[in-house]
Scaffold this motif. Structure first.
Motif, PDB file in Angstrom:
ATOM      1  N   ILE A  85       0.291 -19.936  -2.597  1.00 50.83           N
ATOM      2  CA  ILE A  85      -0.032 -18.607  -1.845  1.00 50.83           C
ATOM      3  C   ILE A  85      -1.901 -18.757  -2.553  1.00 50.83           C
ATOM      4  O   ILE A  85      -2.811 -18.342  -1.667  1.00 50.83           O
ATOM      5  CB  ILE A  85       0.009 -17.412  -2.247  1.00 50.83           C
ATOM      6  N   GLU A  86      -1.820 -19.179  -4.055  1.00 45.02           N
ATOM      7  CA  GLU A  86      -2.750 -19.147  -4.140  1.00 45.02           C
ATOM      8  C   GLU A  86      -3.766 -20.694  -3.941  1.00 45.02           C
ATOM      9  O   GLU A  86      -5.325 -20.040  -3.279  1.00 45.02           O
ATOM     10  CB  GLU A  86      -3.141 -18.585  -5.556  1.00 45.02           C
ATOM     11  N   GLY A  87      -3.551 -21.549  -3.800  1.00 45.24           N
ATOM     12  CA  GLY A  87      -4.075 -22.415  -4.111  1.00 45.24           C
ATOM     13  C   GLY A  87      -4.536 -22.008  -1.927  1.00 45.24           C
ATOM     14  O   GLY A  87      -5.449 -23.261  -2.035  1.00 45.24           O
ATOM     15  N   LYS A  88      -3.554 -21.409  -1.553  1.00 41.07           N
ATOM     16  CA  LYS A  88      -3.670 -21.511   0.332  1.00 41.07           C
ATOM     17  C   LYS A  88      -4.386 -19.783   0.053  1.00 41.07           C
ATOM     18  O   LYS A  88      -4.474 -19.588   1.609  1.00 41.07           O
ATOM     19  CB  LYS A  88      -2.472 -21.693   1.299  1.00 41.07           C
ATOM     20  N   TRP A  89      -5.425 -19.375  -0.597  1.00 43.44           N
ATOM     21  CA  TRP A  89      -6.111 -18.038   0.054  1.00 43.44           C
ATOM     22  C   TRP A  89      -6.376 -17.848   0.918  1.00 43.44           C
ATOM     23  O   TRP A  89      -6.556 -16.590   1.607  1.00 43.44           O
ATOM     24  CB  TRP A  89      -6.076 -17.509  -1.656  1.00 43.44           C
ATOM     25  N   LYS A  90      -7.564 -19.027   1.342  1.00 40.27           N
ATOM     26  CA  LYS A  90      -8.159 -18.338   2.466  1.00 40.27           C
ATOM     27  C   LYS A  90      -7.458 -18.644   3.786  1.00 40.27           C
ATOM     28  O   LYS A  90      -7.833 -17.895   4.382  1.00 40.27           O
ATOM     29  CB  LYS A  90      -9.298 -19.504   2.632  1.00 40.27           C
ATOM     30  N   GLN A  91      -6.249 -19.511   3.983  1.00 35.04           N
ATOM     31  CA  GLN A  91      -5.260 -19.304   4.858  1.00 35.04           C
ATOM     32  C   GLN A  91      -4.976 -17.411   4.951  1.00 35.04           C
ATOM     33  O   GLN A  91      -4.267 -16.977   6.237  1.00 35.04           O
ATOM     34  CB  GLN A  91      -4.994 -19.835   5.101  1.00 35.04           C
ATOM     35  N   VAL A  92      -4.238 -17.748   3.840  1.00 35.54           N
ATOM     36  CA  VAL A  92      -3.090 -16.196   3.901  1.00 35.54           C
ATOM     37  C   VAL A  92      -3.804 -14.797   3.585  1.00 35.54           C
ATOM     38  O   VAL A  92      -3.584 -14.134   3.655  1.00 35.54           O
ATOM     39  CB  VAL A  92      -2.498 -16.419   2.326  1.00 35.54           C
ATOM     40  N   LYS A  93      -6.148 -14.949   3.217  1.00 29.15           N
ATOM     41  CA  LYS A  93      -6.446 -13.658   3.448  1.00 29.15           C
ATOM     42  C   LYS A  93      -5.746 -13.148   4.505  1.00 29.15           C
ATOM     43  O   LYS A  93      -5.487 -12.311   4.423  1.00 29.15           O
ATOM     44  CB  LYS A  93      -8.086 -13.829   3.618  1.00 29.15           C
ATOM     45  N   ALA A 118      -2.828 -10.907   4.403  1.00 31.60           N
ATOM     46  CA  ALA A 118      -2.429  -9.803   3.785  1.00 31.60           C
ATOM     47  C   ALA A 118      -3.604  -8.974   4.383  1.00 31.60           C
ATOM     48  O   ALA A 118      -3.021  -7.787   4.113  1.00 31.60           O
ATOM     49  CB  ALA A 118      -3.286 -10.563   2.892  1.00 31.60           C
ATOM     50  N   GLN A 119      -4.597  -9.021   4.981  1.00 32.48           N
ATOM     51  CA  GLN A 119      -4.867  -8.803   5.775  1.00 32.48           C
ATOM     52  C   GLN A 119      -4.347  -7.323   7.274  1.00 32.48           C
ATOM     53  O   GLN A 119      -3.971  -6.758   6.951  1.00 32.48           O
ATOM     54  CB  GLN A 119      -6.201  -8.246   6.438  1.00 32.48           C
ATOM     55  N   GLN A 120      -3.534  -8.171   7.307  1.00 35.56           N
ATOM     56  CA  GLN A 120      -2.344  -7.580   8.026  1.00 35.56           C
ATOM     57  C   GLN A 120      -1.625  -6.850   7.388  1.00 35.56           C
ATOM     58  O   GLN A 120      -1.369  -5.567   8.418  1.00 35.56           O
ATOM     59  CB  GLN A 120      -1.833  -8.611   8.878  1.00 35.56           C
ATOM     60  N   GLN A 121      -1.389  -7.102   6.928  1.00 35.80           N
ATOM     61  CA  GLN A 121       0.000  -6.589   5.697  1.00 35.80           C
ATOM     62  C   GLN A 121      -0.757  -5.270   5.384  1.00 35.80           C
ATOM     63  O   GLN A 121       0.133  -4.390   5.532  1.00 35.80           O
ATOM     64  CB  GLN A 121       0.220  -7.480   4.973  1.00 35.80           C
ATOM     65  N   ASP A 172     -12.706  -6.911   4.015  1.00 33.65           N
ATOM     66  CA  ASP A 172     -13.172  -8.329   3.333  1.00 33.65           C
ATOM     67  C   ASP A 172     -13.327  -8.581   1.722  1.00 33.65           C
ATOM     68  O   ASP A 172     -12.920  -9.498   1.117  1.00 33.65           O
ATOM     69  CB  ASP A 172     -13.728  -8.947   4.132  1.00 33.65           C
ATOM     70  N   ASP A 173     -14.482  -7.346   0.955  1.00 42.44           N
ATOM     71  CA  ASP A 173     -14.575  -7.460  -0.271  1.00 42.44           C
ATOM     72  C   ASP A 173     -13.208  -7.823  -1.241  1.00 42.44           C
ATOM     73  O   ASP A 173     -13.258  -8.035  -2.066  1.00 42.44           O
ATOM     74  CB  ASP A 173     -15.810  -6.572  -0.628  1.00 42.44           C
ATOM     75  N   ASP A 174     -12.651  -6.538  -0.848  1.00 45.41           N
ATOM     76  CA  ASP A 174     -11.069  -6.581  -1.886  1.00 45.41           C
ATOM     77  C   ASP A 174     -10.165  -7.658  -1.942  1.00 45.41           C
ATOM     78  O   ASP A 174     -10.237  -8.323  -2.780  1.00 45.41           O
ATOM     79  CB  ASP A 174     -10.345  -5.333  -1.350  1.00 45.41           C
ATOM     80  N   LEU A 175     -10.695  -8.469  -0.661  1.00 49.44           N
ATOM     81  CA  LEU A 175      -9.906  -9.855  -0.659  1.00 49.44           C
ATOM     82  C   LEU A 175     -10.235 -11.377  -1.064  1.00 49.44           C
ATOM     83  O   LEU A 175      -9.997 -11.935  -1.570  1.00 49.44           O
ATOM     84  CB  LEU A 175      -9.129 -10.453   1.216  1.00 49.44           C
ATOM     85  N   ASP A 176     -11.705 -10.743  -0.987  1.00 44.20           N
ATOM     86  CA  ASP A 176     -12.520 -12.278  -1.946  1.00 44.20           C
ATOM     87  C   ASP A 176     -12.667 -11.961  -2.901  1.00 44.20           C
ATOM     88  O   ASP A 176     -12.456 -12.712  -4.435  1.00 44.20           O
ATOM     89  CB  ASP A 176     -14.090 -11.718  -1.224  1.00 44.20           C
ATOM     90  N   ARG A 177     -13.095 -10.997  -3.999  1.00 45.51           N
ATOM     91  CA  ARG A 177     -12.141 -10.352  -5.475  1.00 45.51           C
ATOM     92  C   ARG A 177     -10.513 -11.026  -5.881  1.00 45.51           C
ATOM     93  O   ARG A 177     -11.091 -11.160  -6.779  1.00 45.51           O
ATOM     94  CB  ARG A 177     -12.516  -8.715  -5.683  1.00 45.51           C
ATOM     95  N   GLY A 207      -6.689 -14.716  -4.277  1.00 40.81           N
ATOM     96  CA  GLY A 207      -5.644 -15.352  -5.007  1.00 40.81           C
ATOM     97  C   GLY A 207      -5.274 -15.077  -6.179  1.00 40.81           C
ATOM     98  O   GLY A 207      -3.640 -15.475  -6.317  1.00 40.81           O
ATOM     99  N   LYS A 208      -5.134 -13.868  -6.922  1.00 42.91           N
ATOM    100  CA  LYS A 208      -4.749 -13.631  -8.267  1.00 42.91           C
ATOM    101  C   LYS A 208      -3.737 -12.712  -7.720  1.00 42.91           C
ATOM    102  O   LYS A 208      -4.119 -11.125  -6.952  1.00 42.91           O
ATOM    103  CB  LYS A 208      -5.430 -13.436  -9.177  1.00 42.91           C
ATOM    104  N   ARG A 209      -2.030 -12.990  -7.843  1.00 43.56           N
ATOM    105  CA  ARG A 209      -1.374 -11.979  -7.751  1.00 43.56           C
ATOM    106  C   ARG A 209      -2.000 -11.117  -8.831  1.00 43.56           C
ATOM    107  O   ARG A 209      -1.249  -9.699  -7.910  1.00 43.56           O
ATOM    108  CB  ARG A 209      -0.137 -12.325  -7.892  1.00 43.56           C
ATOM    109  N   GLU A 210      -1.998 -10.523  -9.740  1.00 42.99           N
ATOM    110  CA  GLU A 210      -2.406  -9.795 -10.653  1.00 42.99           C
ATOM    111  C   GLU A 210      -2.919  -8.277  -9.659  1.00 42.99           C
ATOM    112  O   GLU A 210      -3.513  -7.156  -9.978  1.00 42.99           O
ATOM    113  CB  GLU A 210      -2.401  -9.219 -12.184  1.00 42.99           C
ATOM    114  N   GLU A 211      -4.704  -9.202  -9.143  1.00 46.19           N
ATOM    115  CA  GLU A 211      -5.536  -8.651  -8.953  1.00 46.19           C
ATOM    116  C   GLU A 211      -5.424  -7.953  -7.779  1.00 46.19           C
ATOM    117  O   GLU A 211      -5.966  -6.528  -7.469  1.00 46.19           O
ATOM    118  CB  GLU A 211      -6.763 -10.027  -8.271  1.00 46.19           C
ATOM    119  N   LEU A 212      -4.211  -8.494  -6.459  1.00 45.33           N
ATOM    120  CA  LEU A 212      -3.742  -7.918  -5.867  1.00 45.33           C
ATOM    121  C   LEU A 212      -2.809  -6.884  -5.799  1.00 45.33           C
ATOM    122  O   LEU A 212      -3.489  -5.880  -4.757  1.00 45.33           O
ATOM    123  CB  LEU A 212      -3.181  -9.043  -4.873  1.00 45.33           C
ATOM    124  N   VAL A 213      -2.398  -6.742  -6.954  1.00 50.98           N
ATOM    125  CA  VAL A 213      -1.285  -5.916  -7.243  1.00 50.98           C
ATOM    126  C   VAL A 213      -2.281  -4.644  -7.547  1.00 50.98           C
ATOM    127  O   VAL A 213      -2.336  -3.517  -6.772  1.00 50.98           O
ATOM    128  CB  VAL A 213      -0.757  -5.635  -8.268  1.00 50.98           C
TER     129      VAL A 213
END
Length: 67
Positions: free
Chosen positions: A6-14, A17-20, A26-31, A34-40
């Motif tokens: 997921i981290e390696g493909k973050w641009k595609q996975v973003k 994540a936005q749908q979820q 977009d700023d949240d997801l850019d920040r 791809g880092k799991r703990e950041e997303l949590v």
């Protein structure tokens, strides 16, 4: 899918994540970048969840990701 993929493909996975989590910007997801703990942390903050609930949601996302 594991988080390294997921981290390696973050641009595609973003978009998934936005749908979820529609309240994430977009700023949240850019920040997260791809880092799991950041997303949590962002999910926890944006939705006012306990850390364990945010962890559960991210784990569910990780297992259901169509990357």
């Amino acid at each position: 899918m594991n988080w390294d993929q997921i981290e390696g493909k973050w641009k595609q996975v973003k978009g998934q994540a936005q749908q979820q989590w529609g309240d994430l910007t977009d700023d949240d997801l850019d920040r997260v970048n791809g880092k799991r703990e950041e997303l949590v942390g962002v999910v926890q903050e944006r939705y006012g969840l306990a850390k364990d609930e945010a962890e559960k949601q991210v784990k569910k996302f990780e297992t259901s990701c169509n990357c």
